[in-house]
Design a protein around this motif. Structure first.
Motif, PDB file in Angstrom:
ATOM      1  N   PRO A  16      69.202 -29.879  10.955  1.00 23.14           N
ATOM      2  CA  PRO A  16      69.130 -29.932   9.493  1.00 23.14           C
ATOM      3  C   PRO A  16      68.711 -31.295   8.949  1.00 23.14           C
ATOM      4  O   PRO A  16      68.249 -31.390   7.811  1.00 23.14           O
ATOM      5  CB  PRO A  16      70.552 -29.564   9.056  1.00 23.14           C
ATOM      6  N   GLU A  17      68.837 -32.346   9.763  1.00 24.27           N
ATOM      7  CA  GLU A  17      68.396 -33.670   9.333  1.00 24.27           C
ATOM      8  C   GLU A  17      66.878 -33.810   9.358  1.00 24.27           C
ATOM      9  O   GLU A  17      66.327 -34.733   8.746  1.00 24.27           O
ATOM     10  CB  GLU A  17      69.011 -34.762  10.217  1.00 24.27           C
ATOM     11  N   HIS A  18      66.186 -32.936  10.069  1.00 19.03           N
ATOM     12  CA  HIS A  18      64.733 -32.987  10.127  1.00 19.03           C
ATOM     13  C   HIS A  18      64.141 -32.444   8.823  1.00 19.03           C
ATOM     14  O   HIS A  18      64.739 -31.599   8.143  1.00 19.03           O
ATOM     15  CB  HIS A  18      64.210 -32.187  11.318  1.00 19.03           C
ATOM     16  N   ALA A  19      62.938 -32.916   8.484  1.00 15.62           N
ATOM     17  CA  ALA A  19      62.295 -32.536   7.227  1.00 15.62           C
ATOM     18  C   ALA A  19      62.198 -31.020   7.089  1.00 15.62           C
ATOM     19  O   ALA A  19      61.737 -30.340   8.021  1.00 15.62           O
ATOM     20  CB  ALA A  19      60.900 -33.158   7.153  1.00 15.62           C
ATOM     21  N   TYR A  20      62.625 -30.504   5.950  1.00 13.58           N
ATOM     22  CA  TYR A  20      62.548 -29.100   5.552  1.00 13.58           C
ATOM     23  C   TYR A  20      63.506 -28.175   6.289  1.00 13.58           C
ATOM     24  O   TYR A  20      63.800 -27.075   5.807  1.00 13.58           O
ATOM     25  CB  TYR A  20      61.125 -28.536   5.728  1.00 13.58           C
ATOM     26  N   VAL A  21      63.979 -28.534   7.466  1.00 12.68           N
ATOM     27  CA  VAL A  21      64.636 -27.590   8.367  1.00 12.68           C
ATOM     28  C   VAL A  21      65.972 -27.095   7.817  1.00 12.68           C
ATOM     29  O   VAL A  21      66.370 -25.944   8.062  1.00 12.68           O
ATOM     30  CB  VAL A  21      64.830 -28.225   9.769  1.00 12.68           C
TER      31      VAL A  21
ATOM     32  N   GLY B 107      67.964 -24.989  16.686  1.00 14.72           N
ATOM     33  CA  GLY B 107      67.420 -24.279  17.838  1.00 14.72           C
ATOM     34  C   GLY B 107      66.675 -23.008  17.497  1.00 14.72           C
ATOM     35  O   GLY B 107      66.004 -22.433  18.355  1.00 14.72           O
ATOM     36  N   HIS B 108      66.777 -22.542  16.257  1.00  9.44           N
ATOM     37  CA  HIS B 108      66.067 -21.344  15.832  1.00  9.44           C
ATOM     38  C   HIS B 108      64.748 -21.786  15.195  1.00  9.44           C
ATOM     39  O   HIS B 108      64.689 -22.154  14.035  1.00  9.44           O
ATOM     40  CB  HIS B 108      66.914 -20.544  14.844  1.00  9.44           C
ATOM     41  N   GLY B 109      63.688 -21.756  15.979  1.00  7.51           N
ATOM     42  CA  GLY B 109      62.435 -22.416  15.631  1.00  7.51           C
ATOM     43  C   GLY B 109      61.712 -21.826  14.442  1.00  7.51           C
ATOM     44  O   GLY B 109      61.885 -20.659  14.077  1.00  7.51           O
ATOM     45  N   LEU B 110      60.862 -22.661  13.859  1.00  7.30           N
ATOM     46  CA  LEU B 110      59.984 -22.249  12.774  1.00  7.30           C
ATOM     47  C   LEU B 110      58.617 -21.855  13.329  1.00  7.30           C
ATOM     48  O   LEU B 110      58.299 -22.113  14.486  1.00  7.30           O
ATOM     49  CB  LEU B 110      59.831 -23.387  11.769  1.00  7.30           C
ATOM     50  N   GLY B 111      57.786 -21.244  12.476  1.00  6.35           N
ATOM     51  CA  GLY B 111      56.472 -20.778  12.897  1.00  6.35           C
ATOM     52  C   GLY B 111      55.353 -21.270  11.999  1.00  6.35           C
ATOM     53  O   GLY B 111      55.555 -22.084  11.090  1.00  6.35           O
ATOM     54  N   TYR B 112      54.163 -20.741  12.244  1.00  8.46           N
ATOM     55  CA  TYR B 112      52.954 -21.148  11.525  1.00  8.46           C
ATOM     56  C   TYR B 112      53.126 -21.066  10.014  1.00  8.46           C
ATOM     57  O   TYR B 112      52.725 -21.960   9.270  1.00  8.46           O
ATOM     58  CB  TYR B 112      51.797 -20.251  11.980  1.00  8.46           C
ATOM     59  N   GLU B 113      53.722 -19.976   9.541  1.00  9.92           N
ATOM     60  CA  GLU B 113      53.787 -19.734   8.104  1.00  9.92           C
ATOM     61  C   GLU B 113      54.692 -20.712   7.367  1.00  9.92           C
ATOM     62  O   GLU B 113      54.537 -20.917   6.152  1.00  9.92           O
ATOM     63  CB  GLU B 113      54.258 -18.293   7.829  1.00  9.92           C
ATOM     64  N   HIS B 114      55.642 -21.329   8.069  1.00  7.49           N
ATOM     65  CA  HIS B 114      56.611 -22.174   7.375  1.00  7.49           C
ATOM     66  C   HIS B 114      55.972 -23.420   6.761  1.00  7.49           C
ATOM     67  O   HIS B 114      56.416 -23.896   5.711  1.00  7.49           O
ATOM     68  CB  HIS B 114      57.739 -22.580   8.332  1.00  7.49           C
ATOM     69  N   ALA B 115      54.946 -23.964   7.387  1.00  6.14           N
ATOM     70  CA  ALA B 115      54.304 -25.154   6.826  1.00  6.14           C
ATOM     71  C   ALA B 115      53.686 -24.862   5.468  1.00  6.14           C
ATOM     72  O   ALA B 115      53.659 -25.722   4.577  1.00  6.14           O
ATOM     73  CB  ALA B 115      53.245 -25.689   7.787  1.00  6.14           C
TER      74      ALA B 115
ATOM     75  N   MET C  58      55.314 -26.019  18.649  1.00  2.00           N
ATOM     76  CA  MET C  58      55.352 -26.744  17.394  1.00  2.00           C
ATOM     77  C   MET C  58      56.727 -27.272  16.980  1.00  2.00           C
ATOM     78  O   MET C  58      56.825 -28.112  16.088  1.00  2.00           O
ATOM     79  CB  MET C  58      54.799 -25.877  16.262  1.00  2.00           C
ATOM     80  N   ASN C  59      57.784 -26.801  17.591  1.00 10.37           N
ATOM     81  CA  ASN C  59      59.121 -27.281  17.239  1.00 10.37           C
ATOM     82  C   ASN C  59      59.578 -28.444  18.106  1.00 10.37           C
ATOM     83  O   ASN C  59      60.759 -28.819  18.064  1.00 10.37           O
ATOM     84  CB  ASN C  59      60.125 -26.129  17.336  1.00 10.37           C
ATOM     85  N   VAL C  60      58.667 -29.021  18.874  1.00  7.17           N
ATOM     86  CA  VAL C  60      59.003 -30.090  19.818  1.00  7.17           C
ATOM     87  C   VAL C  60      58.118 -31.303  19.582  1.00  7.17           C
ATOM     88  O   VAL C  60      56.914 -31.174  19.336  1.00  7.17           O
ATOM     89  CB  VAL C  60      58.835 -29.593  21.273  1.00  7.17           C
ATOM     90  N   LEU C  61      58.731 -32.502  19.653  1.00  8.58           N
ATOM     91  CA  LEU C  61      57.991 -33.763  19.666  1.00  8.58           C
ATOM     92  C   LEU C  61      58.411 -34.536  20.906  1.00  8.58           C
ATOM     93  O   LEU C  61      59.606 -34.630  21.211  1.00  8.58           O
ATOM     94  CB  LEU C  61      58.289 -34.592  18.419  1.00  8.58           C
TER      95      LEU C  61
END
Length: 387
Positions: A310-315, A322-330, A285-288
């Protein structure tokens, strides 16, 4: 909040976490949670951080100390709770799909249109940073005119015929099966990323296991079957497959199934345009993945973008790159967007009207599948339904 099971846990975590990482204009106060079982809802409240409990959602809606009602219940109760909450002047967050029928969804939209409170439907996967980036690239014209969309939501949690019955397998409670539970998400994602809507569908639905054990108890999505050997009917679809046309003229294919062995939560979206392509898979989920068709063939290829800057939405509110987000963050991002909208007295998105549009797609899919996959335009109302 009404309901405290799987979605209630996810929403509770989001309400608790959002003000600790984001600078919100209003502070969420977890006032009261409602559930029918007094002991279970009290235990849930203590575990999830809610101050008080009710065993009747009507009492919750009537409380003067409640400003927003968060609906995390099965689909057959969404309309009643939302209509009552809006009539009482509350804001509403309602889990997806918005309702079990188009008529219910229409009534919810009508109520929200004239209400003092604001209303939002919870298509949470919109808030994944990589999905936000995909939408931005489409908006910027980076893939040109959309030609194709391929959207899949693949799970396997009921592939075993011994998995017992739950409310998700009961049409009266859930409205539909894989179609509404997970297919609604990829319909919304396809429309959100492309900025287009579906105009018609040709569909097939299938139920592979038509009888299942009656459940003794449930934990999350799984449960244990009755020791008595009792079984009951599955009254929803196990899988949905359909073709669709986009409002911009492109073609789309959709697949939603809970029988894809080995796929746990694979939400896959690929968009092909006249100038490039995008590809996303929630299991990474942290990759496009982005393909720029303007590059010369000898060096062209999909580029893997790690969406953790940090330029990406919410991040920027979270961890170092490089420290990825998970399911709960959305879910936390959903709270952030909703609270910002409430503070500005601005309609939050996706709105109930957006939820109704997805409901019309689900309805058209069911009608097409029931009529030998006949091409079914979305502007063709169900029998007896208002235009």
């Amino acid at each position: 909040m009404v309901g405290y099971a799987f979605m209630g846990v996810a929403h509770s975590q989001a309400w608790r976490t959002a003000p600790r990482f984001f600078d919100l204009p209003l502070t969420p106060d977890l006032t009261v949670v409602a559930g029918r079982n007094a002991d279970a809802v009290r235990a849930a409240a203590d575990r999830l951080g809610w101050r008080d409990v009710e065993t009747d959602w009507k009492a919750l809606v009537a409380r003067d100390d409640v400003d927003l009602v968060d609906i995390c219940t099965p689909g057959d109760t969404h309309a009643d709770i939302a209509l009552a909450a809006l009539a009482a002047g509350k804001h509403v967050l309602c889990e997806k799909p918005l309702a079990n029928t188009v008529a219910e969804a229409e009534a919810m939209v009508a109520a929200a249109t004239g209400a003092t409170g604001l209303a939002m439907v919870g298509f949470t996967y919109r808030r994944v940073p990589a999905v936000q980036l995909a939408r931005t690239l489409v908006e910027q014209g980076r893939i040109g005119t959309v030609r194709h969309v391929r959207a899949q939501y693949l799970q396997d949690w009921i592939a075993d015929p011994a998995v017992p019955l739950s409310w998700r397998l009961d049409k009266q409670k859930a409205g539909s099966g894989a179609l509404g539970d997970i297919g609604a998400h990829v319909v919304d994602l396809a429309q959100f990323v492309t900025g287009e809507t579906l105009t018609g569908v040709s569909a097939m639905l299938e139920t592979f296991v038509r009888e299942r054990p009656v459940a003794d108890q449930f934990s999350g999505l799984s449960g244990t079957g009755s020791t008595s050997g009792a079984t009951g009917p599955v009254t929803v679809d196990d899988a949905a497959v359909f073709l669709a046309r986009l409002s911009g003229g492109g073609l789309a294919t959709f697949e939603a199934t809970r029988f894809a062995s080995g796929r746990k939560n694979a939400i896959r979206l690929e968009v092909n345009g006249s100038a490039g392509s995008l590809a996303f898979d929630f299991e990474d989920m942290n990759v496009l993945h982005y393909f720029d068709a303007s590059q010369p063939a000898w060096e062209a290829g999909f580029r893997r973008i790690v969406v953790t800057e940090p330029e990406h939405a919410y991040v920027g509110a979270w961890w170092p790159p490089g420290h990825g987000l998970g399911y709960e963050h959305a879910f936390t991002h959903q709270v952030v967007d909703l609270v910002d909208a409430l503070a500005a007295n601005r309609q939050p998105t996706p709105s109930f009207a957006d939820g109704l549009q997805v409901q019309r797609v689900l309805d058209a899919v069911e009608r097409s599948a029931a009529d030998e996959s006949r091409w079914t335009p979305l502007n063709e109302p169900a029998e007896g339904a208002a235009r």
